[in-house]
Enzyme design. Structure first.
Site, PDB file in Angstrom:
ATOM      1  CD  GLU A 148      -5.362 -15.465 -12.447  1.00 17.74           C
ATOM      2  OE1 GLU A 148      -4.248 -14.923 -12.563  1.00 17.74           O
ATOM      3  OE2 GLU A 148      -5.959 -15.564 -11.359  1.00 17.74           O
ATOM      4  CD  GLU A 247      -2.060 -11.785  -9.540  1.00 18.00           C
ATOM      5  OE1 GLU A 247      -2.607 -12.696  -8.901  1.00 18.00           O
ATOM      6  OE2 GLU A 247      -1.625 -11.932 -10.696  1.00 18.00           O
TER       7      GLU A 247
END
Length: 273
Positions: A148, A247
């Protein structure tokens, strides 16, 4: 597109609340945050994993992604001496092992700040060495790692689509891919869709939230400035059919159930309209 719940915001709640809410609110899967008190890798390895697997089966809620906490808590393989780097790598190897044991499709990692003194070549040498070690271990465990990109507020190592592209190309392994949290590109005026164009089939996962465009705060869909409806249309048009986790981190930690429900309701409305 399958929609997942990120569990960091539930860290002050009982672990069962996560699975119960994911089920009743209509999430497709859980992205399990690997921090205490719920899913710290070393706690899982010493026996806590059994209760998670029981809850997974009870609520029929798969743990699709395992995202261990690192980059300064206290593990960050990009900074400090070689002992500290190796300790961080061993921690992440345990996380990879636990991701496999949880039945997760992916274990997600990132690269913390390398310090202000580190040069580009020093950063690349340390990053490539560390990721290669982790991928070799992941291959042995038959578990895929996803990298990420973080925001520039968080790291000076891997923050853009180009950074991910270069790393994925260099490692060149079926056990290593990329994911896109849409906040990092948005806050640095980078095209979000460039991740899809540059990474192609190597882009395996998304974090979908909203952003104010000036910080790394992850906001509820509709609370920031990202044109999410249009973005979701473009993502669909690109052919992407992997998962997208909402998220929500700690901005809504006081009432995670309320905001988890609101978040998925808003996202589904954007997808359907």
């Amino acid at each position: 597109m399958k929609i997942g719940m990120f569990t960091s915001g539930y860290q002050r709640n009982e672990i069962e609340d996560i699975f119960k809410d994911a089920k009743r609110f209509g999430y497709d899967y859980i992205e399990l945050w690997g921090g205490r008190p719920h899913a710290y890798p070393y706690d899982l390895k010493r026996g806590h994993i059994d209760s998670l697997l029981t809850l997974r089966d009870k609520y029929e809620m798969p743990i699709k992604v395992y995202t261990p906490e690192h980059n300064g808590y206290p593990y960050n393989y990009m900074i400090g001496d070689e002992y500290q780097r190796k300790e961080s790598i061993e921690y992440l190897k345990t996380a990879i092992e636990m991701g496999k044991a949880l039945g997760a499709e992916y274990t997600v990692i990132s690269a913390g700040h390398a310090g202000y003194k580190a040069t580009r070549s020093q950063i690349w040498n340390r990053l490539s060495k560390s990721i290669r070690e982790l991928v070799e271990y992941a291959q042995d465990k038959d578990q895929m790692i996803l990298m990420e990109a973080l925001t520039p507020f968080e790291s000076n190592v891997c923050t853009t689509a180009n950074d991910l592209y270069d790393l994925v190309k260099y490692i060149d392994s079926p056990y290593f891919g990329a994911m896109c949290d849409i906040v990092p590109p948005y806050v640095q005026s980078e095209s979000i869709m460039s991740y899809f164009k540059k990474l192609g089939k190597n882009l395996k996962h998304l974090h979908i939230v909203d952003s104010d465009g000036i910080s790394d705060t992850h906001l509820l869909p509709g609370e920031g400035n990202i044109p999410l409806k249009q973005l979701l249309d473009e993502i669909t048009e690109s052919g992407y059919n992997e998962g997208a986790t909402i998220e929500l981190v700690t901005a809504y930690i006081n009432e995670p159930s309320l905001y988890s429900k609101l978040a998925i309701d808003r996202l589904k409305k954007l997808i359907e309209c």
